[in-house]
Design an enzyme around this catalytic site. Structure first.
Site, PDB file in Angstrom:
ATOM      1  CB  CYS A  50     -58.994  12.914 -53.079  1.00  9.81           C
ATOM      2  SG  CYS A  50     -60.310  12.195 -54.113  1.00  9.81           S
ATOM      3  CB  CYS A  53     -57.234   9.555 -54.122  1.00 13.03           C
ATOM      4  SG  CYS A  53     -57.072  10.773 -55.294  1.00 13.03           S
ATOM      5  CG  HIS A 113     -57.338  13.903 -57.714  1.00 10.63           C
ATOM      6  ND1 HIS A 113     -58.566  13.526 -56.699  1.00 10.63           N
ATOM      7  CD2 HIS A 113     -57.442  15.242 -57.545  1.00 10.63           C
ATOM      8  CE1 HIS A 113     -59.036  14.751 -56.132  1.00 10.63           C
ATOM      9  NE2 HIS A 113     -58.352  15.672 -56.789  1.00 10.63           N
ATOM     10  CG  ASN A 153     -74.349  15.836 -60.133  1.00 13.77           C
ATOM     11  OD1 ASN A 153     -74.982  16.043 -61.239  1.00 13.77           O
ATOM     12  ND2 ASN A 153     -74.642  15.339 -59.106  1.00 13.77           N
ATOM     13  CB  SER A 161     -69.782  16.630 -53.399  1.00 11.95           C
ATOM     14  OG  SER A 161     -69.740  15.199 -53.687  1.00 11.95           O
ATOM     15  CG  HIS A 164     -60.969  10.977 -57.711  1.00  8.43           C
ATOM     16  ND1 HIS A 164     -59.885  10.539 -57.367  1.00  8.43           N
ATOM     17  CD2 HIS A 164     -61.340   9.655 -58.490  1.00  8.43           C
ATOM     18  CE1 HIS A 164     -59.222   9.331 -57.931  1.00  8.43           C
ATOM     19  NE2 HIS A 164     -60.099   9.358 -58.805  1.00  8.43           N
ATOM     20  CG  HIS A 166     -67.513  10.911 -58.460  1.00  8.02           C
ATOM     21  ND1 HIS A 166     -66.893  12.139 -58.519  1.00  8.02           N
ATOM     22  CD2 HIS A 166     -68.811  11.098 -58.090  1.00  8.02           C
ATOM     23  CE1 HIS A 166     -67.656  12.832 -57.858  1.00  8.02           C
ATOM     24  NE2 HIS A 166     -68.593  12.179 -57.501  1.00  8.02           N
ATOM     25  CD  GLN A 168     -74.007  10.416 -56.783  1.00  7.60           C
ATOM     26  OE1 GLN A 168     -74.537   9.581 -55.881  1.00  7.60           O
ATOM     27  NE2 GLN A 168     -73.740  11.563 -56.665  1.00  7.60           N
ATOM     28  CG  HIS A 281     -83.265   8.520 -69.467  1.00  7.30           C
ATOM     29  ND1 HIS A 281     -83.593   9.838 -69.862  1.00  7.30           N
ATOM     30  CD2 HIS A 281     -82.958   8.726 -68.204  1.00  7.30           C
ATOM     31  CE1 HIS A 281     -83.928  10.661 -68.764  1.00  7.30           C
ATOM     32  NE2 HIS A 281     -83.266   9.938 -67.751  1.00  7.30           N
ATOM     33  CG  HIS A 296     -81.939   8.067 -74.850  1.00  7.47           C
ATOM     34  ND1 HIS A 296     -83.156   7.474 -74.702  1.00  7.47           N
ATOM     35  CD2 HIS A 296     -82.119   9.236 -74.185  1.00  7.47           C
ATOM     36  CE1 HIS A 296     -83.897   7.861 -73.946  1.00  7.47           C
ATOM     37  NE2 HIS A 296     -83.639   9.043 -73.260  1.00  7.47           N
ATOM     38  CE  LYS A 311     -81.741  29.071 -70.563  1.00  4.27           C
ATOM     39  NZ  LYS A 311     -82.655  29.916 -71.059  1.00  4.27           N
ATOM     40  CG  PHE A 312     -79.073  31.444 -63.983  1.00  2.66           C
ATOM     41  CD1 PHE A 312     -78.803  30.688 -62.760  1.00  2.66           C
ATOM     42  CD2 PHE A 312     -78.254  32.447 -64.289  1.00  2.66           C
ATOM     43  CE1 PHE A 312     -77.564  30.917 -62.094  1.00  2.66           C
ATOM     44  CE2 PHE A 312     -76.944  32.349 -63.505  1.00  2.66           C
ATOM     45  CZ  PHE A 312     -76.755  32.100 -62.661  1.00  2.66           C
ATOM     46  CD  GLU A 317     -85.765  29.802 -68.959  1.00  3.69           C
ATOM     47  OE1 GLU A 317     -86.263  30.640 -68.021  1.00  3.69           O
ATOM     48  OE2 GLU A 317     -84.898  30.002 -69.778  1.00  3.69           O
TER      49      GLU A 317
HETATM   50  P1  H2U Z   1     -71.489  13.924 -56.326  1.00  4.19           P
HETATM   51  O1  H2U Z   1     -71.582  12.969 -57.763  1.00  4.19           O
HETATM   52  O2  H2U Z   1     -72.536  14.796 -56.528  1.00  4.19           O
HETATM   53  O3  H2U Z   1     -70.154  14.647 -56.340  1.00  4.19           O
HETATM   54  O4  H2U Z   1     -71.588  13.151 -55.214  1.00  4.19           O
HETATM   55  C1  H2U Z   1     -70.407  12.168 -54.945  1.00  4.19           C
HETATM   56  C2  H2U Z   1     -71.091  11.038 -53.735  1.00  4.19           C
HETATM   57  O5  H2U Z   1     -70.084  10.392 -53.241  1.00  4.19           O
HETATM   58  C3  H2U Z   1     -72.101  11.650 -52.979  1.00  4.19           C
HETATM   59  O6  H2U Z   1     -73.299  10.783 -53.053  1.00  4.19           O
HETATM   60  C4  H2U Z   1     -70.573   9.971 -51.991  1.00  4.19           C
HETATM   61  C5  H2U Z   1     -71.436  11.268 -51.401  1.00  4.19           C
HETATM   62  O7  H2U Z   1     -72.505  10.911 -50.847  1.00  4.19           O
HETATM   63  N1  H2U Z   1     -69.407  10.098 -50.922  1.00  4.19           N
HETATM   64  C6  H2U Z   1     -69.205   9.026 -50.112  1.00  4.19           C
HETATM   65  O8  H2U Z   1     -70.071   7.814 -50.365  1.00  4.19           O
HETATM   66  N2  H2U Z   1     -67.978   8.819 -49.302  1.00  4.19           N
HETATM   67  C7  H2U Z   1     -67.331   9.933 -49.237  1.00  4.19           C
HETATM   68  O9  H2U Z   1     -66.292   9.671 -48.657  1.00  4.19           O
HETATM   69  C8  H2U Z   1     -67.132  10.952 -49.928  1.00  4.19           C
HETATM   70  C9  H2U Z   1     -68.593  11.066 -50.898  1.00  4.19           C
HETATM   71 ZN    ZN Z   2     -58.689  11.817 -55.766  1.00  2.00          ZN
END
Ligand code: H2U
Ligand code: ZN
Length: 347
Positions: A50, A53, A113, A153, A161, A164, A166, A168, A281, A296, A311-312, A317
């Site tokens: 990962c 991690c 993780h 996300n 992606s 683990h 997280h 952003q 927001h 909120h 749901k699509f 939509e």
């Molecule tokens: P998601 O929240 O959509 O999974 O995106 C994870 C972010 O983590 C993604 O913007 C960053 C990706 O650029 N990332 C790193 O900065 N370094 C890494 O080694 C893996 C993922």
């Molecule tokens: Zn991890």
């Protein structure tokens, strides 16, 4: 009201000024929502492959520290940077573009993780909220940052992606589209009536209770009257606060507690780690007080009927406006009817 909402009707979203179509009749087809419990996915506490991690090497070769609580780093593949030149084009008022400055960060919720917010304890969720607060303040103070978007996300269905847990932070000079719709509406309603959309809305909901999922001294979690995703929810502070930097220690614990309960109810709905995009927001960080803002948190989950039926937002939509058949009131009933103890942690 009760008569109106039995038939196809439109509902107004006062935060965006947009409408959605609600067609409750379409739900007369039988509900087959109960699904068999899938075996819990085997997720290790630590995954040597990962990128997030503790102690591991990320995609760009940087090494994570052996962190023991939250861990924040600048996104290695950041969409925003501080060094784009301040240029813009405007041809005939139609062909317009402008450079954008900012910074993107990643926040790992914990070294584990395998633990999503729903499975973390409230103290650890509180640590995540503290980081949200610090990032909002620190990034918001930068000269070229006027808006800080914190979002998560969650789950492959949402395009996450990395499993683990997280979230952003994208901090930038422009106010992005969704918050600017809300900014416009908060300002307009305040200018016209001196009122706050969400204070008014909360007073209405606390009287009705139909769409409220849970509440504590500082926060309410509810399915908004105008929700467009089937199990869309919102967490909002009971007091008129502009941003999370204004939360005191008691309110931060209350935020952690309501986040825990909401995410547990989500997981329990289909007995799956419930996917969603969520985000806070709050007031822009352009140096003005923005008393019109009521901060909120939105949750937009894609699932509709089971762990695999989503749901699509397509067709009508995309080309007209969002529509739903499960009413927000039924969604709230279903979320209230599941246990508040996580299905993997019960007993
Ligand atoms: P998601 O929240 O959509 O999974 O995106 C994870 C972010 O983590 C993604 O913007 C960053 C990706 O650029 N990332 C790193 O900065 N370094 C890494 O080694 C893996 C993922
Ligand atoms: Zn991890």
């Amino acid at each position: 009201m009760n008569d109106l909402i039995k038939y196809t009707h439109r509902r107004f979203n006062p935060l965006t000024g947009e409408w959605i179509l609600v067609a409750p009749g379409r739900l007369k087809r039988p509900w087959q929502g109960k699904v068999e419990r899938l075996p819990a996915p085997v997720r290790p506490r630590y995954d040597p492959s990962c990128y997030l991690c503790p102690g591991n090497t990320r995609a760009n070769g940087n090494k994570n520290p052996n962190y023991s609580s939250t861990f924040v780093f600048d996104n290695d593949f950041s969409s925003l940077s501080h060094d784009s030149p301040e240029v813009r084009i405007d041809e005939r008022g139609i062909i317009r573009a402008e450079a954008e400055q900012g910074i993107c960060r990643v926040i790992c919720f914990s070294p584990r993780h395998d633990l999503t917010l729903a499975e973390m304890d409230e103290t650890d969720i509180g640590r995540v909220i503290l980081v949200w607060k610090q990032e909002y303040e620190q990034l918001g103070h930068l000269d070229d940052v006027n808006h800080v978007q914190i979002f998560e996300n969650k789950g492959e269905l949402m395009g996450c992606s990395n499993p683990h847990p997280h979230c952003q932070v994208w901090a930038e000079s422009a106010i992005p589209v969704e918050p600017s719709k809300e900014a416009f509406r908060f300002e307009k309603v305040r200018a016209e009536s001196g009122k706050c959309i969400l204070c008014e809305y909360l007073a209405f909901e606390l009287g009705q209770k139909d769409r409220i999922l849970t509440q504590n001294e500082h926060f309410v979690a509810l399915v908004p009257f105008w929700a467009s995703w089937p199990f869309e929810t919102m967490i909002l502070p009971t007091r008129h606060l502009q941003n999370i930097a204004q939360l005191n220690a008691a309110a931060m614990s209350a935020f952690a507690s309501i986040l825990k309960e909401l995410t547990v109810r989500y997981d329990n709905l289909f007995e799956v780690s419930f996917p969603y995009s969520s985000g806070i927001h709050q007031s822009p960080t352009d140096g003005r007080p923005h008393e019109e803002w009521h901060f909120h948190m939105h949750f937009y989950p894609p699932l509709l009927r089971s762990a695999s039926v989503r749901k699509f937002m397509v067709g009508y939509e995309m080309l007209a406006n969002p529509q739903r058949d499960l009413t927000p009131e039924d969604a709230a009933d279903r979320l209230r009817s599941v246990p508040s103890i996580h299905y993997l942690q019960e007993g």
